[in-house]
Design a protein around this motif. Structure first.
Motif, PDB file in Angstrom:
ATOM      1  N   ASN A  93      31.978  24.468  35.382  1.00  0.00           N
ATOM      2  CA  ASN A  93      30.944  23.979  36.304  1.00  0.00           C
ATOM      3  C   ASN A  93      29.954  25.086  36.666  1.00  0.00           C
ATOM      4  O   ASN A  93      29.596  25.291  37.823  1.00  0.00           O
TER       5      ASN A  93
ATOM      6  N   GLY B  45      27.660  22.960  34.611  1.00  0.00           N
ATOM      7  CA  GLY B  45      27.710  21.776  35.455  1.00  0.00           C
ATOM      8  C   GLY B  45      26.473  20.925  35.272  1.00  0.00           C
ATOM      9  O   GLY B  45      25.628  21.182  34.402  1.00  0.00           O
ATOM     10  N   THR B 107      27.839  17.625  39.560  1.00  0.00           N
ATOM     11  CA  THR B 107      28.988  18.504  39.795  1.00  0.00           C
ATOM     12  C   THR B 107      28.614  19.762  40.566  1.00  0.00           C
ATOM     13  O   THR B 107      29.469  20.619  40.779  1.00  0.00           O
TER      14      THR B 107
END
Lengths: 219, 263
Positions: A93, B45, B107
């Motif tokens: 992420n 992300g 995210t």
């Protein structure tokens, strides 16, 4: 006695003469000085240990970094005791501005000195890495005199650039005597403003293999 | 005889060279090596969000009519959600609110900002009245937010965007905020103010922060927040009967912009 019989007799005497001669040789007194030696080979091996992982997030904790040791079989020698010679890092992420750092030790666990001979990075990505290299910060540091000294980084076109001449090694950083360890830090992340990564990087993944090649130090 | 001797010497020298080369190579290869490897992976992300009106839609206390068109934003940083507001059958002190749900479907944290565009105003008025004059009396709070928990708006916890405290109202519009059900009265600003002073809501074309319910003005991944748009007509409109029947379609657009929050 004809000539052929004489020859046969001479031939028959040759073994007898040899026996006499051998007897004379054995009859010499002798003595020996014996040097008994053994050669035990040293071992050449470097191992890694994980010290710390961190990132630059505060309360917005959405990016993650984890790392663990593994055994990387470099194929040189299955007997080199290559235990824990690999460190696996996973950054998930990742977003612009995010950076994670992994601190690790490389220790000479062998019995002969080791010198860092080369470092390299290979990239594998789901996108055209060369076009996006400038958006990635991947830098290697060495802990020297209480501070982190940058010794190599990925440049804006994706090449691994040495910032320190570890071959000449003017500071004596990259030679490990047996039992000695060096403290490294590898940081990786995405740039932020003013070099903002494009949206096309969203959801993409990148893997890299960073290799520190060590060679036996010449006596 | 000499020739054969020379050939023998050359052969011996050649053999010596081969042996020497082999010895040299052996010495060079005799260095022991080992490698330490760091294998890494980075997964990026994503920034995704959307804006949708709640079931409440426009909540007016009167017959004043509002209409709203919402363009949902696309994905990625800077994706804009566009809210166009039409104003019809307006009258002094009429007001209405619209609630929009902002969802962070990506995210990574997002930071929602806004700016108000009055250049799109398309107003009409009967007779000789200046239709655009109606804009002077439209009051707007383009958004403050409240946490959204499982479908329930927690009004007790909302806070008005700090930026609203800096809004000015040179006309001293007298409009009572009846917002007992919405908490602390807010300061409104007229569209004319917005149009005349880019320094109020649009600072050098930089969107102004609106989401304030978290300390860092952030909507975390998977979270929702609500934007409450308040629009009303100033009481001073009572002195301008020539504007009766005026309408603006649209009166303004609000651009809501999501940007990735820095660590």
């Amino acid at each position: 006695m004809d000539r052929s019989r004489k020859v046969a007799a001479l031939i028959a005497m040759i073994p007898l003469l040899l026996l006499v001669a051998g007897g004379l040789a054995v009859s010499h007194w002798d003595d020996e000085v014996q040097v008994t030696g053994s050669v035990a080979m040293g071992t050449f091996n470097v191992q890694m240990s994980l010290e710390d992982t961190s990132d630059n997030e505060g309360s917005l904790d959405v990016g993650h970094v984890n790392a663990h040791l593994y055994t990387y079989n470099d194929g040189d020698d299955p007997l080199d005791g290559g235990y824990n010679d690999g460190l696996y890092i996973n950054l998930s992420n990742v977003y612009p501005g995010y950076e994670a750092c992994i601190e690790f030790n490389v220790e000479n666990t062998g019995t002969i000195p080791a010198a860092l001979s080369n470092t390299s990075v290979a990239f594998n990505s789901t996108f055209d890495w060369s076009s996006y290299a400038k958006y990635f910060n991947i830098t290697l540091y060495y802990h020297y005199n209480g501070t982190w000294m940058q010794i190599a980084h990925v440049d804006s076109i994706g090449n691994w650039q040495a910032d320190y001449d570890f071959i000449a090694d003017p500071l004596g950083l990259t030679t490990l005597t047996p039992g000695e360890a060096e403290y490294f830090k590898l940081c990786a992340g995405l740039t932020a403003e003013p070099v903002n990564p494009p949206e096309s990087l969203m959801g993409q993944s990148l893997s890299f293999a960073y290799t520190l090649a060590w060679i036996q130090a010449v006596p | 005889m000499n020739n054969s001797f020379s050939l023998r010497k050359i052969s011996i020298i050649g053999l010596l060279l081969v042996a020497l080369a082999g010895l040299t190579g052996g010495l060079a290869a005799s260095h022991w090596t080992d490698e330490a490897r760091v294998t890494g992976s980075m997964a990026m992300g994503s920034l995704e969000w959307d804006i949708t009106p709640t079931a409440l839609s426009w909540n007016t206390n009167t017959v004043m009519e509002f209409d709203v068109d919402i363009d949902s934003p696309g994905d990625g940083p800077g994706a804009t959600g566009l809210v166009a507001v039409d104003l019809e059958n307006a009258y002094p002190q009429g007001y209405g609110t619209l609630m929009l749900i902002v969802r962070n479907e990506g995210t990574i944290p997002v930071h929602v900002t806004f700016w108000v565009d009055t250049s799109v105003a398309d107003c009409t008025a009967p007779g000789n009245a200046s239709a655009t004059e109606l804009m002077d009396y439209i009051l707007l709070n383009p958004g403050f937010d409240a946490p959204y928990y499982n479908g329930i708006y927690n009004y007790n916890n909302y806070s008005i965007a700090d930026v609203s405290a800096g809004w000015t109202d040179p006309y001293t519009h007298n409009l009572t905020w009846w917002g007992s059900n919405h908490g602390t009265p807010s300061t409104q600003v007229s569209l004319e103010d917005i149009a005349a002073s880019g320094q109020i809501l649009r600072l050098n074309n930089t969107p102004t922060t609106i989401m304030e319910h978290d300390a860092d003005s952030i909507i975390m991944p998977g979270e929702k927040s609500v934007i409450i748009i308040w629009i009303g007509l100033s009481s001073q409109l009572q002195q301008h009967e020539e504007l009766m029947g005026a309408s603006c379609t649209p009166a303004f657009q609000i651009h809501y912009i999501a940007t990735q929050a820095l660590p």
